[in-house]
Design a protein around this motif. Structure first.
Motif, PDB file in Angstrom:
ATOM      1  N   ILE A 301      25.318 -17.107  46.580  1.00  0.00           N
ATOM      2  CA  ILE A 301      24.231 -17.866  47.207  1.00  0.00           C
ATOM      3  C   ILE A 301      23.937 -17.314  48.594  1.00  0.00           C
ATOM      4  O   ILE A 301      22.769 -17.134  48.982  1.00  0.00           O
ATOM      5  CB  ILE A 301      24.591 -19.362  47.276  1.00  0.00           C
ATOM      6  N   ALA A 302      24.993 -17.026  49.359  1.00  0.00           N
ATOM      7  CA  ALA A 302      24.793 -16.470  50.701  1.00  0.00           C
ATOM      8  C   ALA A 302      24.058 -15.134  50.643  1.00  0.00           C
ATOM      9  O   ALA A 302      23.167 -14.865  51.461  1.00  0.00           O
ATOM     10  CB  ALA A 302      26.142 -16.308  51.393  1.00  0.00           C
ATOM     11  N   LYS A 303      24.414 -14.305  49.660  1.00  0.00           N
ATOM     12  CA  LYS A 303      23.729 -13.017  49.525  1.00  0.00           C
ATOM     13  C   LYS A 303      22.265 -13.217  49.136  1.00  0.00           C
ATOM     14  O   LYS A 303      21.367 -12.522  49.653  1.00  0.00           O
ATOM     15  CB  LYS A 303      24.427 -12.151  48.473  1.00  0.00           C
ATOM     16  N   LEU A 304      22.008 -14.172  48.239  1.00  0.00           N
ATOM     17  CA  LEU A 304      20.619 -14.455  47.859  1.00  0.00           C
ATOM     18  C   LEU A 304      19.792 -14.834  49.087  1.00  0.00           C
ATOM     19  O   LEU A 304      18.681 -14.313  49.284  1.00  0.00           O
ATOM     20  CB  LEU A 304      20.584 -15.592  46.838  1.00  0.00           C
ATOM     21  N   LEU A 305      20.330 -15.712  49.918  1.00  0.00           N
ATOM     22  CA  LEU A 305      19.579 -16.152  51.091  1.00  0.00           C
ATOM     23  C   LEU A 305      19.367 -15.018  52.074  1.00  0.00           C
ATOM     24  O   LEU A 305      18.299 -14.909  52.696  1.00  0.00           O
ATOM     25  CB  LEU A 305      20.296 -17.331  51.750  1.00  0.00           C
ATOM     26  N   ALA A 306      20.372 -14.172  52.236  1.00  0.00           N
ATOM     27  CA  ALA A 306      20.211 -13.022  53.130  1.00  0.00           C
ATOM     28  C   ALA A 306      19.144 -12.073  52.595  1.00  0.00           C
ATOM     29  O   ALA A 306      18.320 -11.537  53.360  1.00  0.00           O
ATOM     30  CB  ALA A 306      21.545 -12.292  53.286  1.00  0.00           C
ATOM     31  N   ASP A 307      19.131 -11.862  51.281  1.00  0.00           N
ATOM     32  CA  ASP A 307      18.108 -11.003  50.678  1.00  0.00           C
ATOM     33  C   ASP A 307      16.720 -11.604  50.853  1.00  0.00           C
ATOM     34  O   ASP A 307      15.741 -10.880  51.134  1.00  0.00           O
ATOM     35  CB  ASP A 307      18.404 -10.801  49.190  1.00  0.00           C
ATOM     36  N   LEU A 308      16.603 -12.930  50.677  1.00  0.00           N
ATOM     37  CA  LEU A 308      15.296 -13.578  50.827  1.00  0.00           C
ATOM     38  C   LEU A 308      14.805 -13.541  52.268  1.00  0.00           C
ATOM     39  O   LEU A 308      13.593 -13.551  52.510  1.00  0.00           O
ATOM     40  CB  LEU A 308      15.380 -15.032  50.343  1.00  0.00           C
ATOM     41  N   ASP A 309      15.725 -13.520  53.210  1.00  0.00           N
ATOM     42  CA  ASP A 309      15.332 -13.390  54.617  1.00  0.00           C
ATOM     43  C   ASP A 309      14.628 -12.065  54.852  1.00  0.00           C
ATOM     44  O   ASP A 309      13.684 -11.975  55.649  1.00  0.00           O
ATOM     45  CB  ASP A 309      16.567 -13.504  55.503  1.00  0.00           C
ATOM     46  N   ARG A 310      15.062 -11.040  54.141  1.00  0.00           N
ATOM     47  CA  ARG A 310      14.441  -9.720  54.270  1.00  0.00           C
ATOM     48  C   ARG A 310      13.216  -9.577  53.385  1.00  0.00           C
ATOM     49  O   ARG A 310      12.205  -8.988  53.788  1.00  0.00           O
ATOM     50  CB  ARG A 310      15.461  -8.632  53.918  1.00  0.00           C
ATOM     51  N   LYS A 311      13.298 -10.131  52.150  1.00  0.00           N
ATOM     52  CA  LYS A 311      12.201  -9.941  51.203  1.00  0.00           C
ATOM     53  C   LYS A 311      12.112 -11.143  50.270  1.00  0.00           C
ATOM     54  O   LYS A 311      12.915 -11.277  49.345  1.00  0.00           O
ATOM     55  CB  LYS A 311      12.409  -8.662  50.383  1.00  0.00           C
ATOM     56  N   PRO A 312      11.152 -12.036  50.478  1.00  0.00           N
ATOM     57  CA  PRO A 312      10.963 -13.179  49.576  1.00  0.00           C
ATOM     58  C   PRO A 312      10.603 -12.708  48.171  1.00  0.00           C
ATOM     59  O   PRO A 312      10.148 -11.573  47.959  1.00  0.00           O
ATOM     60  CB  PRO A 312       9.814 -13.954  50.226  1.00  0.00           C
ATOM     61  N   ILE A 313      10.785 -13.606  47.199  1.00  0.00           N
ATOM     62  CA  ILE A 313      10.460 -13.299  45.806  1.00  0.00           C
ATOM     63  C   ILE A 313       9.362 -14.243  45.333  1.00  0.00           C
ATOM     64  O   ILE A 313       9.092 -15.268  45.970  1.00  0.00           O
ATOM     65  CB  ILE A 313      11.704 -13.424  44.899  1.00  0.00           C
TER      66      ILE A 313
END
Length: 514
Positions: A301-313
């Motif tokens: 979950i933490a990785k998902l949120l970090a990825d979304l901070d850089r690039k939303p889906i």
């Protein structure tokens, strides 16, 4: 979770439905009217207003009983009780039992602040069927909410943008953008609702409830407060201890905390709920689809949120699932164990690049309907909190406190810390550091705390009992998950609550249900 740290009723009502100036402060002049003597005109309920969240008129209860609605006039300014009035929206279902067994009206407040009781009570009305055998079930839109002189701030497209902004700024540019957007929101509230902003404090709503008690014809207020409704009930008991009848507080706000302490407590509460979700998912006999171990679930979950901070889906329509929206959606699902299956589904989809379910959950928390219209729950939530809470925090204050919030919750800490700037530059000063709920002379109040509650952590129940004073608060513990205990359908909790409200049997202090 960009709103101030108070429990949100939307977390229950909107997710259950998941799978301007008509009334905006426009009351009449009441210089010669005796408000306690007014007569309510009960009629068939209309469809909920836009500010209440829209939708269809409430369906009849099992057995065919119809919901009825009425309007109560109250002073806009309780310091000027003979001045201008506002209209407060009420709803009721008359008792199903014999008239000679009727106790009175049982008034519900489901929380928020900012939640519409007129829409929430019918949504959960069947859960209170036993209580309806001796009470008329009554709820209302508190002042500033729904049909009751609603506070209005931004329009729908502006709210879409407001909720998409980054609530965990990583640099000075993002921090400046957050502060500017917050200032614009607050300025819009002042522009659109200037007359109401000074008059939406919890003390005002408590006085409204005492007027409501009189107009409903009850010598005592019989009350069921949930979430923020426990704070409202505590304030009522402080102001009118001699008028308290049988009262229940469920999902209890800690009345001793200021807004910073409340935010920090929620960070701990939501982290606990996330821990419990991860443990539950990975302890089942079948494989957990979102992680191999509890820590793996949280790491992913933490990785998902970090990825979304850089690039939303992709989310819904043209909107993207941002880090903020995903965190909102996760928090929404943690309000009830019944919603954990939606969280699993939403995470699975998000890991595959599809943000629709998490965005639906986020939208429900924010009061956004499928057609893109928002209720006024966010505007009312912020207006009431900012009118109540005296502290005003700067960005520097938040940054100094970030380590403590991150220690409380790696996932939710930053969000809840930055929510503290929501009342910065607010047009109305806050009333106090925390509410006064001391209620010497009140009848017993049953205070129900849930050990797994994310939004109102369990410790708040004990603090409420202590603050109410000796001989008033009676604590009952539920060892369970989710926001609130009675709605969990735990038979022990329901037996204790029903026994008190229906028959006056006060459970032994310290009773534990599991």
């Amino acid at each position: 979770m960009p709103n101030p740290p108070r429990p949100r009723v939307a977390a229950l009502t909107a997710t259950a439905l998941l799978l301007s100036c008509t009334l905006a402060g426009c009351g009449g002049d009441s210089h010669d009217e005796d408000l306690p003597a007014q007569k309510l005109s009960w009629k068939d309920c209309q469809a909920p207003s836009r500010a209440e969240g829209g939708g269809e008129a409430p369906s009849p209860l099992p057995g065919g009983a119809e919901w009825q609605c009425a309007t109560l006039k109250a002073p806009r300014d309780w310091a000027k009780p003979k001045g201008d009035t506002i209209d407060l929206a009420l709803i009721r279902a008359k008792t199903s039992g014999p008239k000679d067994r009727r106790i009175g009206s049982l008034v519900f407040n489901f929380g928020g602040p900012g939640g519409s009781g007129v829409t929430t009570l019918p949504a959960f009305g069947t859960e209170y069927a036993k209580l309806r055998t001796r009470y008329d079930l009554v709820s209302f839109d508190p002042r500033g909410v729904g049909r009751s002189a609603p506070v209005e701030c931004l329009n729908d497209p502006q709210l879409d943008y407001y909720f998409e902004q980054d609530w965990t700024p990583d640099d000075s540019a993002e921090r400046t953008a957050l502060l500017n957007n917050t200032k614009e929101f607050n300025a819009a509230c002042e522009d659109n609702s200037k007359k109401m902003l000074p008059h939406v404090r919890t003390t005002d709503a408590a006085r409204d409830m005492d007027l409501m008690r009189q107009v409903l014809g009850d010598d005592k207020l019989y009350y069921f407060g949930i979430s923020y409704g426990t704070e409202l009930g505590g304030v009522y008991a402080h102001l009118f201890p001699e008028h308290v009848g049988r009262a229940v507080f469920d999902a209890v706000v800690d009345p001793t905390q200021n807004s910073e302490q409340g935010s920090l407590g929620q960070a701990e509460g939501f982290q606990l709920a996330l821990d419990n979700f991860a443990e539950d998912c990975t302890s089942k006999t079948e494989d957990c689809p979102v992680g191999d171990t509890a820590q793996d679930v949280k790491d992913r979950i933490a990785k998902l949120l970090a990825d979304l901070d850089r690039k939303p889906i992709p989310g819904i329509g043209q909107r993207l699932l941002t880090q903020t929206a995903a965190t909102n959606g996760i928090a929404q699902a943690l309000y009830s164990k019944d919603f954990w299956e939606y969280l699993v589904e939403g995470l699975q989809q998000a890991y595959d690049g599809d943000g629709r379910v998490l965005m639906l959950l986020s939208d429900s928390l924010n009061g956004r309907s499928e057609n893109g219209e928002y209720s006024n729950i966010t505007a009312a939530n912020i207006a009431i909190n900012c009118a109540d809470d005296k502290p005003r925090y700067t960005a520097a204050d938040v940054e100094r406190r970030l380590p403590a919030f991150r220690a409380a919750s790696p996932l939710f800490g930053d969000f809840l810390a930055w929510s503290m700037v929501s009342c910065t530059d607010w047009a109305v000063p806050g009333a106090a550091d925390h509410p006064d709920v001391s209620a010497a002379g009140s009848a017993p109040i049953l205070v129900v705390g849930n050990t797994g509650d994310p939004a109102t952590p369990y410790e708040g129940a004990r603090k409420m009992v202590e603050a109410l004073g000796p001989g008033v608060g009676v604590e009952l513990t539920y060892k369970g998950q989710g926001h609130g205990a009675y709605g969990s359908k735990n038979s022990c909790v329901q037996k204790a609550v029903d026994g008190y409200l229906l028959n006056g049997r006060v459970p032994a202090a310290g009773t534990v249900c599991s």
